[in-house]
Design an enzyme around this catalytic site. Structure first.
Site, PDB file in Angstrom:
ATOM      1  CG  ASP A   1      -1.898   1.089   1.304  1.00  0.00           C
ATOM      2  OD1 ASP A   1      -1.660   2.134   0.682  1.00  0.00           O
ATOM      3  OD2 ASP A   1      -2.930   0.904   1.987  1.00  0.00           O
ATOM      4  CG  HIS A   2       3.134   4.099  -3.165  1.00  0.00           C
ATOM      5  ND1 HIS A   2       4.062   4.625  -2.296  1.00  0.00           N
ATOM      6  CD2 HIS A   2       3.690   4.238  -4.392  1.00  0.00           C
ATOM      7  CE1 HIS A   2       5.109   5.067  -2.957  1.00  0.00           C
ATOM      8  NE2 HIS A   2       4.909   4.840  -4.239  1.00  0.00           N
ATOM      9  NE  ARG A   3      -4.031   3.974   1.257  1.00  0.00           N
ATOM     10  CZ  ARG A   3      -5.201   3.496   1.686  1.00  0.00           C
ATOM     11  NH1 ARG A   3      -6.214   4.312   1.855  1.00  0.00           N
ATOM     12  NH2 ARG A   3      -5.356   2.215   1.933  1.00  0.00           N
TER      13      ARG A   3
END
Ligand code: CAO
Length: 468
Positions: free
Chosen positions: A440-442
């Protein structure tokens, strides 16, 4: 000739020190009789203060957040002489209310001011009070004396956005209609008003919403706002059979789609030289053959992943639903995707950091057997911190697994292959294991993902690192 008029807050009933929530005009604006100047909101009602005269606003003496009472100065309007005489009567006539499409409740305040004598310079027009908030517009509007003109043709609307546009001139609408539009998510700035002076009526808002919905259906959108896949009659091209999806596929399908749509996924690809590890695994396996324990590579991968979760806490985290905080878990539970006849299930191995390879291998065999027999209990599939999807027993050189949200990463493992690897002097045959880390790039940056991946590959290349 023209005359400047102070526009005061009129009699607003029992209300005192009422908040100004909207200032609808600026100096230089032209206003008609009945044009709303400001909107007030008490804990019981919202109300517009309309202009009693037509003319040009020369001064605005009030700002959003101010508190006002009867007699407070709102604005100064330079009125054209011709409108002065008409102003009080026009502002309070029942016909004007009917044309506006406002219901009788909304206009309760008008009766108080209809007979009011216009002061010399300070002008009051009754506030338009909206006491029945959201449901008001559903009441039948009084019949207009003149038929409502047909709606002007307008461009096809997009799906209604959540709020009104921030820019441009403020649309001409009563508090009740504003509230109605706000509730439905209709942008008043995109609606043409068919009432007097272009005032937006309830019918205009409902027409807009209907048009937006039918436009959405024509464009192939469902309630999610996403384009839907068009329905196709496959039997046109040959015989077909339709069968229901298994329960597991239906449930996991919804979960996967939700995760795919919500998580900004990136997959980092890497490979680990597991030549030594594989030799060790085989030795271990033959040593334990009599005990019936099946030691596969996966036990090592789980163990390495636990070390990576300790070294990189963001790997063992979840985002809070508002996306503002990270929940950092202090325990190390790993879900393992198991392929069953009925579909994918993900049993969870708990506290993998505290277990040895043999214990993990035994537990994994037992859990995957129970998964295939459909005997897993719900709590055996809950509480995972990260997942592993291993297709190595089947084949493939890589894939992009979907993060099992609210986890933030999943490690994909494909089939190890012997490949030539440059050792600095020559090519040597090495057993290389493909690794695919989706994240999850967040929560995890690309550079961090590369470091995590390198950490996992290094630990698999030299299992002694697990002892560190
Ligand atoms: N490279 C090469 N060989 C591998 C390997 C790899 N990465 N991983 C496993 N193998 C070998 C094993 O050593 C075993 O060899 P032997 O038969 O000689 O002992 C064989 O492949 C089969 O292993 P396995 O799959 O039965 O056991 P496992 O511990 O590796 O995996 C499990 C267990 C449950 C994860 C696996 O059976 C499974 O279900 N995988 C599918 C997961 C899946 O569906 N993922 C997709 C999810 S998204 O749709």
């Amino acid at each position: 000739m023209s005359d400047s008029q102070d526009i005061l807050v009129p009699d607003i009933g029992d209300f005192d020190s009422v908040d100004v929530i909207e200032v609808l005009v600026s100096p230089g604006d032209t206003v008609d009789v009945e044009s709303p100047l400001i909107t007030l909101e008490s804990d019981k009602a919202t109300m517009d203060v309309p202009s009693p005269v037509a003319g040009t606003v020369t001064e605005v003496r009030i700002a959003v957040g101010d508190q006002v009472s009867q007699g407070s100065l709102v604005a100064v309007v330079t009125a054209a002489e011709s409108t002065l005489e008409d102003a009080p009567a026009t502002a309070a006539t029942p016909q004007a209310q009917a044309e506006d499409g406002d219901n009788s409740k909304e206009n309760e305040g008008e009766s108080q001011g209809g007979d009011k004598k216009e002061p010399d310079r300070a002008t009051e027009t009754p506030a338009k009070i909206d006491t029945q908030l959201p449901s008001d517009p559903d009441s039948p509007a009084p019949k207009a004396e003149h038929p409502t003109p047909p709606l002007a043709p307008r461009p096809p609307p997009s799906l209604p956005p959540g709020s009104e546009s921030d820019s441009g001139p403020l649309p001409h609408a009563s508090p009740a209609i504003r509230r109605f539009a706000r509730e439905l998510g209709a942008d008043l700035a995109k609606i043409s008003g068919s009432g007097s002076h272009g005032r937006i009526l309830k019918e205009d808002v409902t027409q807009f919403i209907k048009a937006a919905l039918s436009q959405g259906v024509r464009d192939g959108q469902d309630g999610s706002g996403l384009p839907t896949i068009p329905e196709v009659d496959f039997s046109k091209w040959g015989p077909v059979a339709t069968e229901p999806l298994s329960r597991i596929k239906r449930i996991s399908g919804r979960h996967l789609q939700r995760a795919w749509l919500n998580v900004p996924h990136v997959t980092h690809h890497d490979e680990a030289d597991i030549t030594e590890l594989e030799a060790f695994r085989k030795t271990l396996q033959s040593d334990r053959a009599s005990e019936g324990i099946r030691i596969t590579l996966l036990g090592f991968v789980i163990k390495v992943l636990a070390s990576a979760m300790k070294a990189f806490p963001s790997l063992n985290a979840s985002l809070t639903p508002d996306g503002e905080h990270l929940v950092l878990k202090q325990y190390f539970h790993v879900g393992v995707a198991v392929d069953t006849e009925n579909g994918l299930v993900v049993p969870v191995l708990r506290d993998v950091d505290r277990k040895g390879i043999l214990e993990l291998a035994t537990e994994l065999s037992a859990l995957s057997a129970r998964a295939r027999e459909g005997k897993l209990k719900p709590d055996e599939m809950q509480g995972g911190c990260i997942s592993i999807s291993s297709l190595g027993g089947i084949g493939g050189i890589g894939f992009t697994p979907i993060v099992n949200a609210p986890e933030v990463a999943i490690l994909g493992v494909s089939r190890a292959q012997t490949k030539p690897r440059w050792d600095g002097a020559a090519f040597a045959p090495r057993l290389m294991l493909p690794l695919d880390l989706s994240y999850d790039h967040r929560v995890i940056d690309g550079a961090e993902a590369a470091r995590i991946s390198a950490f996992i590959a290094a630990a698999l290349e030299d299992p002694r690192r697990l002892l560190l």
